[in-house]
Scaffold this motif. Structure first.
Motif, PDB file in Angstrom:
ATOM      1  N   VAL A  60     -17.083 -63.746 -64.943  1.00  0.00           N
ATOM      2  CA  VAL A  60     -16.840 -63.893 -66.082  1.00  0.00           C
ATOM      3  C   VAL A  60     -16.138 -65.161 -66.542  1.00  0.00           C
ATOM      4  CG1 VAL A  60     -15.427 -62.770 -68.509  1.00  0.00           C
ATOM      5  CG2 VAL A  60     -16.830 -61.380 -66.730  1.00  0.00           C
ATOM      6  N   ILE A  61     -14.999 -65.587 -65.993  1.00  0.00           N
ATOM      7  CA  ILE A  61     -14.364 -66.893 -66.074  1.00  0.00           C
ATOM      8  C   ILE A  61     -15.404 -67.978 -65.968  1.00  0.00           C
ATOM      9  CG2 ILE A  61     -12.794 -68.618 -65.344  1.00  0.00           C
ATOM     10  CD1 ILE A  61     -11.147 -65.942 -64.437  1.00  0.00           C
ATOM     11  N   ASN A  62     -16.196 -68.312 -64.972  1.00  0.00           N
ATOM     12  CA  ASN A  62     -17.211 -69.083 -64.681  1.00  0.00           C
ATOM     13  C   ASN A  62     -18.186 -69.006 -65.889  1.00  0.00           C
ATOM     14  OD1 ASN A  62     -16.235 -70.087 -62.471  1.00  0.00           O
ATOM     15  ND2 ASN A  62     -17.230 -68.648 -61.213  1.00  0.00           N
ATOM     16  N   ALA A  63     -18.619 -68.160 -66.575  1.00  0.00           N
ATOM     17  CA  ALA A  63     -19.588 -67.962 -67.776  1.00  0.00           C
ATOM     18  C   ALA A  63     -18.760 -69.039 -69.021  1.00  0.00           C
ATOM     19  CB  ALA A  63     -19.745 -66.458 -68.141  1.00  0.00           C
ATOM     20  N   TYR A  64     -17.581 -68.892 -68.925  1.00  0.00           N
ATOM     21  CA  TYR A  64     -16.830 -69.664 -70.226  1.00  0.00           C
ATOM     22  C   TYR A  64     -16.077 -70.617 -70.100  1.00  0.00           C
ATOM     23  CZ  TYR A  64     -18.162 -64.984 -72.371  1.00  0.00           C
ATOM     24  OH  TYR A  64     -18.682 -64.144 -73.181  1.00  0.00           O
ATOM     25  N   SER A  65     -16.157 -71.161 -68.635  1.00  0.00           N
ATOM     26  CA  SER A  65     -15.360 -72.141 -68.242  1.00  0.00           C
ATOM     27  C   SER A  65     -16.366 -73.442 -67.730  1.00  0.00           C
ATOM     28  CB  SER A  65     -14.393 -71.947 -67.090  1.00  0.00           C
ATOM     29  OG  SER A  65     -13.718 -73.130 -66.671  1.00  0.00           O
ATOM     30  N   VAL A  84      -7.664 -62.299 -67.922  1.00  0.00           N
ATOM     31  CA  VAL A  84      -8.900 -61.663 -68.241  1.00  0.00           C
ATOM     32  C   VAL A  84      -9.206 -60.029 -67.831  1.00  0.00           C
ATOM     33  CG1 VAL A  84     -11.342 -61.749 -67.539  1.00  0.00           C
ATOM     34  CG2 VAL A  84     -10.106 -63.790 -67.921  1.00  0.00           C
ATOM     35  N   TYR A  85      -8.316 -59.933 -66.803  1.00  0.00           N
ATOM     36  CA  TYR A  85      -8.153 -58.537 -66.449  1.00  0.00           C
ATOM     37  C   TYR A  85      -7.572 -57.663 -67.662  1.00  0.00           C
ATOM     38  CZ  TYR A  85      -7.083 -53.943 -64.474  1.00  0.00           C
ATOM     39  OH  TYR A  85      -7.119 -52.486 -64.363  1.00  0.00           O
ATOM     40  N   GLN A  86      -6.498 -58.073 -68.261  1.00  0.00           N
ATOM     41  CA  GLN A  86      -6.013 -57.476 -69.248  1.00  0.00           C
ATOM     42  C   GLN A  86      -6.957 -57.349 -70.543  1.00  0.00           C
ATOM     43  OE1 GLN A  86      -1.614 -58.794 -69.982  1.00  0.00           O
ATOM     44  NE2 GLN A  86      -2.287 -59.927 -68.345  1.00  0.00           N
ATOM     45  N   LEU A  87      -7.689 -58.458 -70.642  1.00  0.00           N
ATOM     46  CA  LEU A  87      -8.326 -58.495 -71.875  1.00  0.00           C
ATOM     47  C   LEU A  87      -9.762 -57.369 -71.778  1.00  0.00           C
ATOM     48  CD1 LEU A  87      -8.883 -62.354 -72.671  1.00  0.00           C
ATOM     49  CD2 LEU A  87      -7.616 -60.853 -74.078  1.00  0.00           C
ATOM     50  N   LEU A  88     -10.092 -57.339 -70.627  1.00  0.00           N
ATOM     51  CA  LEU A  88     -11.452 -56.617 -70.327  1.00  0.00           C
ATOM     52  C   LEU A  88     -10.965 -54.963 -70.105  1.00  0.00           C
ATOM     53  CD1 LEU A  88     -13.641 -58.987 -68.229  1.00  0.00           C
ATOM     54  CD2 LEU A  88     -13.473 -58.615 -70.726  1.00  0.00           C
ATOM     55  N   GLY A 120      -8.492 -71.952 -74.471  1.00  0.00           N
ATOM     56  CA  GLY A 120      -9.903 -71.930 -74.964  1.00  0.00           C
ATOM     57  C   GLY A 120     -10.676 -70.965 -74.132  1.00  0.00           C
ATOM     58  N   VAL A 121     -10.338 -70.847 -72.836  1.00  0.00           N
ATOM     59  CA  VAL A 121     -11.293 -70.010 -71.974  1.00  0.00           C
ATOM     60  C   VAL A 121     -10.917 -68.487 -72.469  1.00  0.00           C
ATOM     61  CG1 VAL A 121     -11.528 -68.962 -69.625  1.00  0.00           C
ATOM     62  CG2 VAL A 121     -11.457 -71.550 -70.238  1.00  0.00           C
ATOM     63  N   LEU A 122      -9.635 -68.114 -72.699  1.00  0.00           N
ATOM     64  CA  LEU A 122      -9.249 -66.857 -72.845  1.00  0.00           C
ATOM     65  C   LEU A 122      -9.759 -66.501 -74.229  1.00  0.00           C
ATOM     66  CD1 LEU A 122      -5.774 -66.723 -71.317  1.00  0.00           C
ATOM     67  CD2 LEU A 122      -8.000 -65.657 -70.418  1.00  0.00           C
ATOM     68  N   ARG A 123      -9.537 -67.116 -75.236  1.00  0.00           N
ATOM     69  CA  ARG A 123     -10.041 -66.934 -76.590  1.00  0.00           C
ATOM     70  C   ARG A 123     -11.402 -66.653 -76.810  1.00  0.00           C
ATOM     71  NH1 ARG A 123      -5.747 -66.105 -79.781  1.00  0.00           N
ATOM     72  NH2 ARG A 123      -3.805 -67.114 -79.155  1.00  0.00           N
ATOM     73  N   ASN A 124     -12.207 -67.458 -75.838  1.00  0.00           N
ATOM     74  CA  ASN A 124     -13.586 -67.145 -75.938  1.00  0.00           C
ATOM     75  C   ASN A 124     -14.059 -65.945 -75.464  1.00  0.00           C
ATOM     76  OD1 ASN A 124     -14.518 -69.695 -77.174  1.00  0.00           O
ATOM     77  ND2 ASN A 124     -14.635 -70.746 -75.399  1.00  0.00           N
ATOM     78  N   ILE A 125     -13.197 -65.697 -74.336  1.00  0.00           N
ATOM     79  CA  ILE A 125     -13.831 -64.182 -73.661  1.00  0.00           C
ATOM     80  C   ILE A 125     -13.376 -63.290 -74.759  1.00  0.00           C
ATOM     81  CG2 ILE A 125     -12.963 -62.945 -71.813  1.00  0.00           C
ATOM     82  CD1 ILE A 125     -12.954 -65.628 -70.017  1.00  0.00           C
TER      83      ILE A 125
END
Length: 448
Positions: A60-65, A84-88, A120-125
């Motif tokens: 997931v991170i690689n898809a947005y970074s 990202v774990y917390q977000l998902l 930026g990465v976290l808010r996009n996800i």
């Protein structure tokens, strides 16, 4: 106390591969035992969750970074992973709090210049909340690897052995919540059991009987094993049912002499001692002082006086035990792939080279310890893995090279589904198929 920073430091330590996650988490929770239960649960869940879902999170991170995960600074990589774990996977944590706290932590840990990148990465996800995944039809192995966070080489092996449907069931089970399983002392009266479960209920702990064995129970809502009523009094042992079945299949009786050659932490030795009774004895050995200390701690807590412990390498032959044992338990070192749901870091640390070396070492142990079994006695070979090379193939090799025959154990495992091979003397338990860890049990009787 900044809980997220504590989790970040734990993930940084685990990434070095020098400590097991279950030990680190236990030590940290013991150190901060004064924290509220909610905070301790957060620390445990996020740390375990990141390990459990790391491959999926990285995808997931690689898809947005624009920067691949493997090229990031270690602190930033682990900060993003835990966020990202917390977000998902943690709906109860607001996305804004996750993003804001991550940015603050980046700045606090001297990465002021990367605050914008992290944000930026976290808010996009957070905005999209989709979990990108490979196409299942076009790339089935990669799809399963990402979806269930399992290295592809394990999936390749399991697909060849078990097929796609069973492999996916196993992968699903490895991500499920695993309850604490206990083995009650069989000597407890009905009144004592009732009082114990009543006390557990007062603490909010649920207890459910396991379908495979009458003394096995699954506990829910447990806040630390040592806090369970009856633990310090030795009324039960924490042990998976697969390990209990190992002793059940051994046929230990009152007066038996049992040698457990790789005994730590001592669950099977204690179980065997209970079955051997006052006139029997268990010799519990393992390779180091630290491992034997674990056994001795459990022996003291459960109050057995028919267990002797020793530091001894199972690869070394002990002539004093030649043909002395009614039962030898050989729960040998293995790849541990049957307990990935409990020890999540194994899948990242177990290399192909390590895997290739294990069957030979296991055979060396068997080549040594079979001589301790008296004619007509039993040797139980077991592992907590699901690899044929370490299990069925080793069992076949052993029967071909030593004076033993396979012991029909079907009468001892009638309650277990899909146990057809029990008549041939072995049982391969699989996560998602059986209500246990992944575990292999082979039972062999020495010829007269």
């Amino acid at each position: 106390m900044n809980l997220r920073e504590l989790v970040l430091d734990m993930l940084m330590e685990l990434e070095k591969g020098k400590v097991y996650s279950n030990i680190l988490i236990r030590n940290v929770l013991d150190k901060y035992d004064y924290l509220p239960a909610k905070d301790k649960a957060f620390i445990k869940r996020v740390t375990e969750g990141v390990l459990e879902r790391r491959i999926q999170i990285d995808y997931v991170i690689n898809a947005y970074s624009k920067i691949p995960v493997e090229k990031m600074k270690p602190l930033i990589r682990n900060l993003l992973r835990m966020s990202v774990y917390q977000l998902l996977f943690m709906d109860g944590v607001p996305d804004s709090a996750v993003c804001n706290e991550a940015v603050k932590l980046a700045a606090k840990r001297k990465f002021q210049s990367l605050k914008g990148f992290v944000n930026g990465v976290l808010r996009n996800i957070a905005r999209r909340k989709e979990e990108p995944a490979p196409d299942k039809q076009a790339h089935p192995i990669e799809y399963l690897s990402v979806t269930y966070s399992m290295p592809e080489h394990f999936i390749n092996d399991w697909m060849k052995t078990y097929g796609e449907e069973r492999t996916e069931k196993m992968l699903q089970a490895m991500l499920e919540i695993h309850p604490v399983t206990i083995r009650l002392k069989e000597s407890l009266s009905a009144k004592e059991k009732e009082a114990l479960f009543l006390e557990m209920g007062k603490r909010g702990i649920g207890a459910e009987a396991h379908p495979y064995l009458p003394y096995a129970y699954r506990l829910s809502h447990v806040d630390g094993v040592r806090n369970i009523p009856g633990f310090n009094q030795g009324l039960f042992a924490v042990q998976d049912v697969s390990s209990m079945l190992c002793v059940e299949c051994a046929g230990i009786r009152e007066g038996s002499f049992v040698v457990d050659v790789c005994a730590a932490p001592g669950g099977k030795s204690l179980h065997g001692a209970e079955k051997a009774g006052k006139t029997g004895q268990v010799l519990a050995r393992d390779i180091s002082d630290a491992k034997v200390a674990l056994i001795e701690e459990n022996v003291r807590r459960q109050g057995f006086n028919n267990i002797k412990t020793e530091v001894f390498d199972a690869l070394e032959y002990d002539g004093t035990l030649e043909e002395k044992a009614d039962v030898v338990l050989a729960d040998v070192p293995c790849s541990g792939l049957g307990i990935l749901g409990r020890k999540r870091d194994i899948k990242y640390n177990m290399t192909q080279e390590m895997l290739s070396q294990l069957p030979e070492m296991q055979r060396e142990i068997l080549s040594t310890v079979w001589r301790y079994v008296k004619p007509g006695g039993i040797l139980v070979y077991s592992t907590c893995t699901i690899r044929r090379e370490e299990n069925e193939e080793n069992a076949k090799w052993f029967l071909e090279n030593f004076p033993f025959t396979a012991e029909d154990i079907s009468g001892k495992v009638r309650q277990i589904p899909q146990a057809e091979t029990a008549v041939e003397g072995f049982l391969q338990l699989l996560p998602g198929i059986h209500e246990t860890d992944g575990f292999f049990i082979g039972v062999f009787r020495r010829e007269l």
